[in-house]
Design a protein around this motif. Structure first.
Motif: not given
Length: 525
Positions: A162, A166, A170, A310, A464, A467, A477, A480-481
């Motif tokens: 993952t 990610t 980005c 994901y 995208s 992120v 991170t 973000c996920e």
């Protein structure tokens, strides 16, 4: 292969053959409509340029893929690059999930339209299955018997995967952001009709987006740690000014090295306006930007095809690691985002009905087909022809005005993404204890407004950008996920609401340009 003379009667016959081919091979209805419309526009393009020339039509199918082949015996002309005032073909290509092909040789133009048959599960169904499976396995993985194995699985395998996904998102966001903005500026700046209508359209789109974000800040205010930190008004103004000045890059390279999304936008806009000033001299550079952007869009499209995997991995990880409590505020705020999504189009529709004396039920019935398509697909491309025809044929908006408004609107007007990006950033800041200053709120609003324009109109396209934006704001991170996972679910509401709001704004402004037939709008469907 069938041979025809290119005229209106035979274009209708070819359209009927495409319809029969799609029905026989169980092509999704919305895709079948798009293919017919694309073929008709391509043939009309050649008819306008070369008159009644000879053409050949054929179809092929290989497993779940097929193609429609048009061979036109005439002079060289690429219908997908033609500089027409209306730009319907360009709009169809821009929103298509699969790029049509054109080539020329020995006095023949060959056009290939890709066809997907037997599509299987929809995007919404794939995500629902992944979410349910991830949750089920997550709760099983928390049992004492499997706890150690699950934690090892997360730390050694799932988290690296993952994390890599990610990171790739980005990079794609940087490419999409940098190349899309110059191309958008060049395209809009070179359109004569755009200059006449752009100011009013852009101002209304911006005002509605800004109002939606301000309401969002108000709703989130009690969940954030707002603090002036004892600063005086001059200090607050200075910090806000420092944020704005920080958006301006010191050189062209550093924004890309530091993943500074706002500075990348500024550099992209500088390139766009430079291309406009250079005029024809910039044609080769613009063409190179266009090709690179196309590669980025197609790559991002392939990446988002596996975003349901994901989401499943992230759901499993959150449950196994017991990190869900940290994100309670965000998930509890999701119903409020849905409420905003319901109220925003209703308010705009009421304004339209009051202005033109249209029955609410009549207007709702006319705009509902594209809304339903978007709920199931979360793709503007899937419903482009439907919502275009709703405005043009059902509501009586002039075709040129409809084209310009929809082209601008699908890129610039995404109020629900503005709401989601700003709300997610504020709530996550509150959840992890960040002190939110006025300058920080200003930065969030600007990033939410600007970066929403770089979101591709495809399922999972916002991943995208999320992120990139949350990395710019300093979030981890994992946050973000989590935000990406929530967006993947809510996008099936955001996309149809954005399109319906865009249709309402188009109706409200069309009469100022004498581009609206009010009687057609009032007439029941």
């Amino acid at each position: 292969m069938t041979q025809y003379k290119l005229n209106a009667v035979n274009i209708d016959l070819i359209s009927s053959e495409i319809d029969a081919f799609c029905q026989k091979n169980k092509v999704d209805k919305k895709d079948a409509i798009r293919l017919k419309f694309m073929a008709e526009e391509v043939l009309l393009h050649y008819a306008d340029e070369f008159g009644e020339c000879d053409i050949e039509f054929s179809t092929e199918k290989f497993f779940s893929r097929g193609k429609i082949r048009l061979v036109i015996y005439s002079g060289k002309s690429n219908p997908f690059k033609a500089d027409d005032d209306v730009g319907i073909i360009k709009s169809l290509v821009a929103t298509a999930e699969n790029e049509p092909q054109w080539r020329y040789g020995n006095g023949t133009n060959i056009v290939i339209l890709p066809v997907h048959t037997n599509k299987g599960l929809s995007n919404l169904e794939k995500i629902a299955v992944a979410l349910g499976l991830g949750a089920l396995l997550g709760f099983v993985g928390r049992m004492p018997t499997f706890a150690q194995f699950s934690n090892t699985l997360v730390s050694d395998y799932i988290s690296p995967i993952t994390g890599a996904y990610t990171g790739i998102l980005c990079v794609m966001a940087i490419l999409l952001t940098f190349f899309a903005f110059p191309l958008g500026i060049v395209q809009l700046g070179n359109t004569t009709a755009f200059h006449k209508m752009s100011k009013r359209i852009l101002s209304r789109y911006s005002i509605i987006s800004l109002a939606a974000m301000i309401v969002t800040v108000g709703l989130c205010f009690s969940h954030i740690n707002f603090s002036l930190a004892g600063s005086t008004l001059p200090d607050v103004l200075k910090s806000s000014l420092d944020v704005l000045v920080g958006f301006v890059p010191t050189n062209v390279i550093s924004p890309f090295l530091n993943f500074n999304c706002m500075q990348i936008l500024i550099v992209g806009m500088m390139f766009g306006f430079s291309f406009l000033a250079m005029g024809e001299k910039s044609r080769s550079i613009v063409s190179a930007f266009d090709k690179i952007n196309l590669v980025a869009v197609l790559t991002n499209n392939y990446l988002t095809k596996v975003i349901h995997i994901y989401v499943g991995m992230m759901t499993f990880t959150l449950i196994v690691t017991s990190n869900t409590q940290q994100f309670d505020k965000l998930f509890k705020f999701a119903p409020i985002m849905v409420l905003i999504a319901v109220l925003l189009p209703i308010v705009l529709m009421i304004v339209v009905c009051a202005k033109y004396k249209v029955k609410f039920g009549v207007l709702l019935k006319k705009l509902m087909p594209s809304f339903i398509i978007n709920i199931s697909s979360a793709s503007v491309g899937a419903s482009f022809i439907t919502f275009f025809n709703e405005l043009n044929q059902d509501c009586g908006v002039d075709v040129s005005y409809t084209t310009i408004s929809t082209n601008v609107g699908t890129v610039l007007f995404k109020p629900m993404y503005n709401v989601f990006l700003s709300a997610s950033a504020l709530l996550m800041a509150g959840a992890i204890g960040i002190n939110v200053s006025p300058a920080w709120i200003i930065m969030v609003l600007i990033l939410s407004f600007m970066l929403s324009m770089a979101i591709p109109n495809i399922p999972g396209g916002a991943a995208s950008v999320i992120v990139l934006m949350f990395g710019q704001l300093g979030f981890s991170t994992q946050i973000c996920e989590t935000v990406v996972s929530l967006n993947v679910l809510l996008q099936f509401i955001f996309v149809p609401v954005n399109i319906m709001c865009m249709q309402c704004v188009t109706l409200l402004l069309a009469d100022k340009q004498n581009a609206l037939n009010v009687e057609t709008l009032r007439k029941p469907k």
